[in-house]
Design a protein around this motif. Structure first.
Motif, PDB file in Angstrom:
ATOM      1  N   GLU A 124      24.905  56.993  46.013  1.00  0.00           N
ATOM      2  CA  GLU A 124      23.729  56.032  45.336  1.00  0.00           C
ATOM      3  C   GLU A 124      22.604  55.713  46.761  1.00  0.00           C
ATOM      4  O   GLU A 124      22.814  55.514  48.187  1.00  0.00           O
ATOM      5  CB  GLU A 124      24.527  54.785  45.583  1.00  0.00           C
ATOM      6  CG  GLU A 124      25.505  54.614  44.213  1.00  0.00           C
ATOM      7  CD  GLU A 124      26.400  53.796  44.028  1.00  0.00           C
ATOM      8  OE1 GLU A 124      25.073  51.978  43.357  1.00  0.00           O
ATOM      9  OE2 GLU A 124      27.506  53.207  43.850  1.00  0.00           O
ATOM     10  N   THR A 182      20.929  54.034  41.456  1.00  0.00           N
ATOM     11  CA  THR A 182      21.234  51.850  41.520  1.00  0.00           C
ATOM     12  C   THR A 182      20.652  50.803  42.247  1.00  0.00           C
ATOM     13  O   THR A 182      20.355  50.000  41.710  1.00  0.00           O
ATOM     14  CB  THR A 182      22.238  52.197  41.281  1.00  0.00           C
ATOM     15  OG1 THR A 182      23.445  52.300  42.972  1.00  0.00           O
ATOM     16  CG2 THR A 182      23.113  52.981  40.397  1.00  0.00           C
ATOM     17  N   SER A 210      20.994  53.466  35.337  1.00  0.00           N
ATOM     18  CA  SER A 210      21.628  53.305  34.973  1.00  0.00           C
ATOM     19  C   SER A 210      22.800  54.441  33.750  1.00  0.00           C
ATOM     20  O   SER A 210      23.915  54.017  34.138  1.00  0.00           O
ATOM     21  CB  SER A 210      21.031  52.788  32.831  1.00  0.00           C
ATOM     22  OG  SER A 210      20.471  53.178  33.062  1.00  0.00           O
ATOM     23  N   GLU A 213      24.973  54.532  37.326  1.00  0.00           N
ATOM     24  CA  GLU A 213      26.070  53.171  36.792  1.00  0.00           C
ATOM     25  C   GLU A 213      27.108  53.970  36.357  1.00  0.00           C
ATOM     26  O   GLU A 213      28.304  54.116  36.626  1.00  0.00           O
ATOM     27  CB  GLU A 213      26.034  51.357  36.848  1.00  0.00           C
ATOM     28  CG  GLU A 213      25.482  51.077  37.695  1.00  0.00           C
ATOM     29  CD  GLU A 213      24.504  49.747  36.999  1.00  0.00           C
ATOM     30  OE1 GLU A 213      24.668  49.919  35.531  1.00  0.00           O
ATOM     31  OE2 GLU A 213      23.804  49.120  37.036  1.00  0.00           O
ATOM     32  N   ARG A 214      26.840  54.503  35.195  1.00  0.00           N
ATOM     33  CA  ARG A 214      27.845  55.429  34.670  1.00  0.00           C
ATOM     34  C   ARG A 214      28.742  56.734  34.570  1.00  0.00           C
ATOM     35  O   ARG A 214      30.251  56.500  34.759  1.00  0.00           O
ATOM     36  CB  ARG A 214      27.338  55.747  33.113  1.00  0.00           C
ATOM     37  CG  ARG A 214      28.454  56.430  32.008  1.00  0.00           C
ATOM     38  CD  ARG A 214      29.362  55.973  31.067  1.00  0.00           C
ATOM     39  NE  ARG A 214      30.125  56.283  30.562  1.00  0.00           N
ATOM     40  CZ  ARG A 214      31.224  56.345  30.251  1.00  0.00           C
ATOM     41  NH1 ARG A 214      32.103  55.058  31.052  1.00  0.00           N
ATOM     42  NH2 ARG A 214      32.049  57.023  29.379  1.00  0.00           N
ATOM     43  N   ARG A 216      29.076  56.840  37.951  1.00  0.00           N
ATOM     44  CA  ARG A 216      29.953  55.791  39.301  1.00  0.00           C
ATOM     45  C   ARG A 216      31.536  55.057  38.214  1.00  0.00           C
ATOM     46  O   ARG A 216      32.262  55.630  39.224  1.00  0.00           O
ATOM     47  CB  ARG A 216      29.104  54.503  39.467  1.00  0.00           C
ATOM     48  CG  ARG A 216      29.648  53.442  40.715  1.00  0.00           C
ATOM     49  CD  ARG A 216      29.073  52.214  41.387  1.00  0.00           C
ATOM     50  NE  ARG A 216      28.458  51.484  40.254  1.00  0.00           N
ATOM     51  CZ  ARG A 216      27.574  51.070  40.155  1.00  0.00           C
ATOM     52  NH1 ARG A 216      26.910  50.642  41.890  1.00  0.00           N
ATOM     53  NH2 ARG A 216      27.113  50.201  39.438  1.00  0.00           N
ATOM     54  N   GLU A 217      31.128  54.928  37.066  1.00  0.00           N
ATOM     55  CA  GLU A 217      32.331  54.310  36.413  1.00  0.00           C
ATOM     56  C   GLU A 217      33.493  55.334  36.490  1.00  0.00           C
ATOM     57  O   GLU A 217      34.686  55.302  36.592  1.00  0.00           O
ATOM     58  CB  GLU A 217      32.221  53.470  35.317  1.00  0.00           C
ATOM     59  CG  GLU A 217      31.071  52.050  34.947  1.00  0.00           C
ATOM     60  CD  GLU A 217      30.658  51.958  34.120  1.00  0.00           C
ATOM     61  OE1 GLU A 217      30.551  52.451  33.094  1.00  0.00           O
ATOM     62  OE2 GLU A 217      30.101  50.737  33.567  1.00  0.00           O
ATOM     63  N   LEU A 218      33.211  56.753  35.616  1.00  0.00           N
ATOM     64  CA  LEU A 218      33.812  57.819  35.190  1.00  0.00           C
ATOM     65  C   LEU A 218      34.092  58.325  37.019  1.00  0.00           C
ATOM     66  O   LEU A 218      35.433  58.688  36.836  1.00  0.00           O
ATOM     67  CB  LEU A 218      32.513  58.544  35.090  1.00  0.00           C
ATOM     68  CG  LEU A 218      32.031  59.039  33.329  1.00  0.00           C
ATOM     69  CD1 LEU A 218      30.633  59.659  33.362  1.00  0.00           C
ATOM     70  CD2 LEU A 218      32.822  58.795  32.844  1.00  0.00           C
ATOM     71  N   ALA A 220      34.985  56.066  38.811  1.00  0.00           N
ATOM     72  CA  ALA A 220      36.673  55.389  39.643  1.00  0.00           C
ATOM     73  C   ALA A 220      37.303  55.121  38.620  1.00  0.00           C
ATOM     74  O   ALA A 220      38.364  54.998  38.944  1.00  0.00           O
ATOM     75  CB  ALA A 220      35.605  54.100  39.185  1.00  0.00           C
ATOM     76  N   SER A 221      36.876  56.095  37.459  1.00  0.00           N
ATOM     77  CA  SER A 221      38.458  56.239  37.182  1.00  0.00           C
ATOM     78  C   SER A 221      38.598  57.501  37.642  1.00  0.00           C
ATOM     79  O   SER A 221      40.191  58.009  36.387  1.00  0.00           O
ATOM     80  CB  SER A 221      38.061  56.541  35.355  1.00  0.00           C
ATOM     81  OG  SER A 221      36.793  57.779  35.073  1.00  0.00           O
ATOM     82  N   CYS A 224      36.688  63.844  38.782  1.00  0.00           N
ATOM     83  CA  CYS A 224      35.314  64.172  38.366  1.00  0.00           C
ATOM     84  C   CYS A 224      35.154  65.767  39.188  1.00  0.00           C
ATOM     85  O   CYS A 224      34.683  65.917  40.089  1.00  0.00           O
ATOM     86  CB  CYS A 224      34.481  63.830  38.479  1.00  0.00           C
ATOM     87  SG  CYS A 224      34.832  61.916  36.970  1.00  0.00           S
TER      88      CYS A 224
END
Length: 460
Positions: A124, A182, A210, A213-214, A216-218, A220-221, A224
């Motif tokens: 980031e 970001t 944006s 951020e997506r 980053r979310e993926l 974090a889950s 990947c």
């Protein structure tokens, strides 16, 4: 008569701010102006013709070999490990001069987690907030009649702590790099950085805030994997520096320069610099030769966005010139400060902070300070050439190593590497004061010899 008083009756012969904005808008209207692009080739020819019409002598286009990067497309795909059918795809901008690829895959690793070897490094990025109190510690003088510097925080277009982290990723064995913008205060993936024209051995891509951020979310889950696809060409082509001269009252020289290329259509970076150099040419051509303190060489370089290729080529081609140079002046970026409102970059009525990199000869520093004050060029810092780096942060940086005295003006507004660098960002109300301030400095070198304002380089 000599120096500035003798020139004052010629001031009305300098171009108006309206004329200078007309030049800037014409240049911008040609389109993306990277070295080797048709818009920049047009600008070379146009600037040479302007030099001729102004009355400069020995006007010429000096060729140089320049690395040219032409991106076509760039995309990044991400999916959870073991589930390659669940692909999320983003488009962005390839990092300039990174290696094209039809598809480089790997596990995704955050740069801050380390161990990027063999994987795709993800990082980031944000723009640094620079309090002017930190600049003050590096400055030799300032002109701040408003008293804003103690509380002013400037957004600069770099993530200074991480400005070259992708090179660390390469060194650590990453197979590709993904930069998530970001921390940029508007939505963009069009971040033209780096521009040193160093060929990187891996592909890289910038993604917007944006999209970042997506990603980053993926990540974090769960773990990947990803893939970068990048289509671009890197070639070596002939571009040109634009040069013209005027005879003066001594056998010595003053060089006045800027660059003519830019990352996008780029009004501030550096159509405004072209206008400032043309304004100097117009003004000095209008006064008698005996009132020009020295011979004058006007220079618009190519390939600033390709590792300052034009500046380096000019220096290499003219070693005999520099022992006779009294002053090298670079004029870049007449910029308005901007703020971000509802995701849009909006110019204010204030100028961007001005950095005047000046050789630390006391007489030259006084001359610059007096000239800035005389033209009310507020929000100005006078800095040593090495205040931030081993050389000035300008297109003219490599002149530092020739040992000639320097005065190099630049601003660093946050939008400088983005297509949002449009004519409304140019600080039109400063164009004439900047022209007159620069002319005052040049006039103040009357009677100087090449060694008068020189100081030894640290290595001497």
């Amino acid at each position: 008569m000599s120096g500035w008083p003798a020139l004052e009756k010629y001031l009305d012969r300098a171009p108006t701010s309206k004329e200078m904005m007309g030049w800037i808008e014409l240049i911008v209207s040609q389109g993306i102006r990277r070295a080797g692009y048709s818009a920049d080739s047009w600008t070379e020819e146009w600037a040479a013709e302007q030099f001729r019409e102004t009355g400069l002598e020995d006007v010429r286009l000096e060729p140089l070999d320049t690395p040219i990067w032409r991106p076509r497309s760039a995309a990044f795909e991400i999916w959870p490990v073991g589930r390659p059918g669940e692909v999320t795809r983003f488009t962005g901008l390839a990092l300039p001069y990174t290696t094209p690829t039809e598809g480089t895959e790997g596990r995704l690793v955050r740069m801050e987690d380390g161990e990027v070897g063999g994987g795709i490094a993800v990082q980031e990025i944000g723009f640094t907030q620079l309090p002017q109190t930190e600049v003050e510690a590096r400055a030799t003088d300032a002109y701040d009649p408003e008293g804003v510097f103690p509380d002013l925080v400037q957004t600069v277009p770099f993530d200074l702590p991480h400005v070259l982290d992708f090179d660390i990723a390469i060194k650590d064995g990453a197979t590709a790099y993904v930069g998530l913008l970001t921390g940029v205060p508007w939505e963009t993936s069009d971040f033209y950085w780096p521009y040193d024209a160093e060929l990187r051995s891996i592909p890289g891509i910038w993604l917007s805030g944006s999209d970042g951020e997506r990603v980053r979310e993926l990540m974090a889950s769960g773990a990947c994997e990803g893939r970068i696809i990048s289509d671009a060409t890197i070639t070596e082509e002939t571009t040109h520096n634009v040069v013209g001269t005027l005879p003066g009252a001594s056998d010595h020289w003053v060089i006045i320069g800027s660059h003519h290329d830019g990352p996008w259509a780029s009004a501030v970076e550096d159509a405004s610099g072209v206008a400032l150099v043309l304004a100097q040419a117009r003004f000095w051509a209008s006064v008698p030769q005996e009132l020009r303190p020295h011979n004058m060489l006007f220079l618009l370089t190519s390939g600033h966005m390709a590792g300052a290729a034009g500046t380096q080529a000019f220096i290499a081609a003219h070693p005999e010139l520099f022992p006779q140079v009294v002053l090298e002046m670079h004029l870049e970026h007449a910029a308005r400060q901007a703020i971000v409102v509802d995701g849009e970059v909006v110019p204010t009525d204030d100028p961007e902070v001005r950095w005047w990199f000046t050789t630390q000869a006391p007489a030259l520093e006084r001359l610059v300070a007096d000239s800035i004050a005389a033209e009310d060029l507020r929000r100005s810092w006078i800095l040593s050439p090495t205040a931030f780096a081993p050389n000035p942060a300008t297109d003219g940086a490599y002149f530092y190593y020739t040992g000639v005295p320097l005065v190099q003006l630049i601003t660093t507004p946050m939008y400088i590497f983005d297509p949002r660098d449009t004519p409304d960002k140019v600080d039109q109300q400063s164009l004439v004061p900047l022209t007159m301030g620069a002319a005052r400095i040049i006039a103040g070198t009357h009677g100087c010899e090449p060694d008068t304002l020189r100081v030894p380089l640290p290595s001497d």
